[in-house]
Design an enzyme around this catalytic site. Sequence first.
Site, PDB file in Angstrom:
ATOM      1  N   SER A  65       0.808  -1.222   0.000  1.00 10.08           N
ATOM      2  CA  SER A  65       0.000   0.000   0.000  1.00 10.08           C
ATOM      3  C   SER A  65       0.836   1.266   0.000  1.00 10.08           C
ATOM      4  O   SER A  65       0.496   2.245  -0.645  1.00 10.08           O
ATOM      5  CB  SER A  65      -0.912   0.012   1.225  1.00 10.08           C
ATOM      6  OG  SER A  65      -0.148  -0.024   2.415  1.00 10.08           O
ATOM      7  N   CYS A  66       1.954   1.276   0.717  1.00  7.24           N
ATOM      8  CA  CYS A  66       2.634   2.561   0.899  1.00  7.24           C
ATOM      9  C   CYS A  66       4.070   2.581   0.440  1.00  7.24           C
ATOM     10  O   CYS A  66       4.674   3.645   0.383  1.00  7.24           O
ATOM     11  CB  CYS A  66       2.598   2.956   2.378  1.00  7.24           C
ATOM     12  SG  CYS A  66       3.572   1.880   3.435  1.00  7.24           S
ATOM     13  N   GLY A  67       4.670   1.432   0.133  1.00  4.56           N
ATOM     14  CA  GLY A  67       6.049   1.464  -0.320  1.00  4.56           C
ATOM     15  C   GLY A  67       6.996   1.800   0.804  1.00  4.56           C
ATOM     16  O   GLY A  67       6.859   1.315   1.924  1.00  4.56           O
TER      17      GLY A  67
END
Length: 285
Positions: free
Chosen positions: A114-116
Amino acid sequence: MGRVTERRRVLRIRDGAVSARPDTLVAEEPLEIRLGGRPLAITMRTPGDDFALATGFLVSEGVVRRAEDVANIVYCAGATEDGANTYNVVDVRLAPGVPLPDITLERNVYTTSSCGLCGKASLEAVRTTAAWPIRDRPPLRVTPKALAALPDRLRAAQRVFDRTGGLHAAGLFSPEGELLDLREDIGRHNAVDKLIGRALRSGELPLSRRILLVSGRASFELAQKAVMAGVPMLAAVSAPSSLAVDLAAETGLTLVGFLRGGSMNVYSGEHRLDPPPQPEGGFEK
């Protein structure tokens, strides 16, 4: 490898009627990226294009700049105690003379679908490590009409999304709106890395005459990846973050958000739109 989707039993309830049926889900598995045999990062991804994903990740991190910087990439045999190859671990060997980054406990990162790379928020670091500053000369010019058509073209090409409804996509387009490449993944940042990795391996970096379109929002990390690949225009169907807008303004990246139908918000780099938009009464503060 046939691992992009999996089947699971699901109870379906429609207007009070209950039925059991198989459902097609997008696969999510961890990928460990090793550099010279040493663990560098773990990301949750949709299997497929793993070598491109690893290469694109290294471009985004400023480790490699050319296809020749990578000597080879292999899946690691014996990745489990019984010696089996899970195809979830890749090892990247750099070419002689390419410096290894400092791999420490602090440098070793865990990324999520989702966010890296959560918490990586240094504008200065991106500006100083970008191999190709955005220098599209003459500037890339795109009409709002051409931009407005991109999300539908991206969506129409998402084959796995049609089967699962659970994938993000990233696409590279020409200034005229032609879809040149598309990658799907459970994570937006992985899809972008796969695009960048494929471009590096085919000798196409920097992507100075390309538009990058991502499904969902435009985070700082996605803007960072665009800048590191020399992309002059990043568009998203949802909202950008404040840090993504700051990075775009710092680096000259054109950032477009809420690209839906005939509407869009241009947060920076409006000079690349043809004609450049002129708001009535100027900008409100």
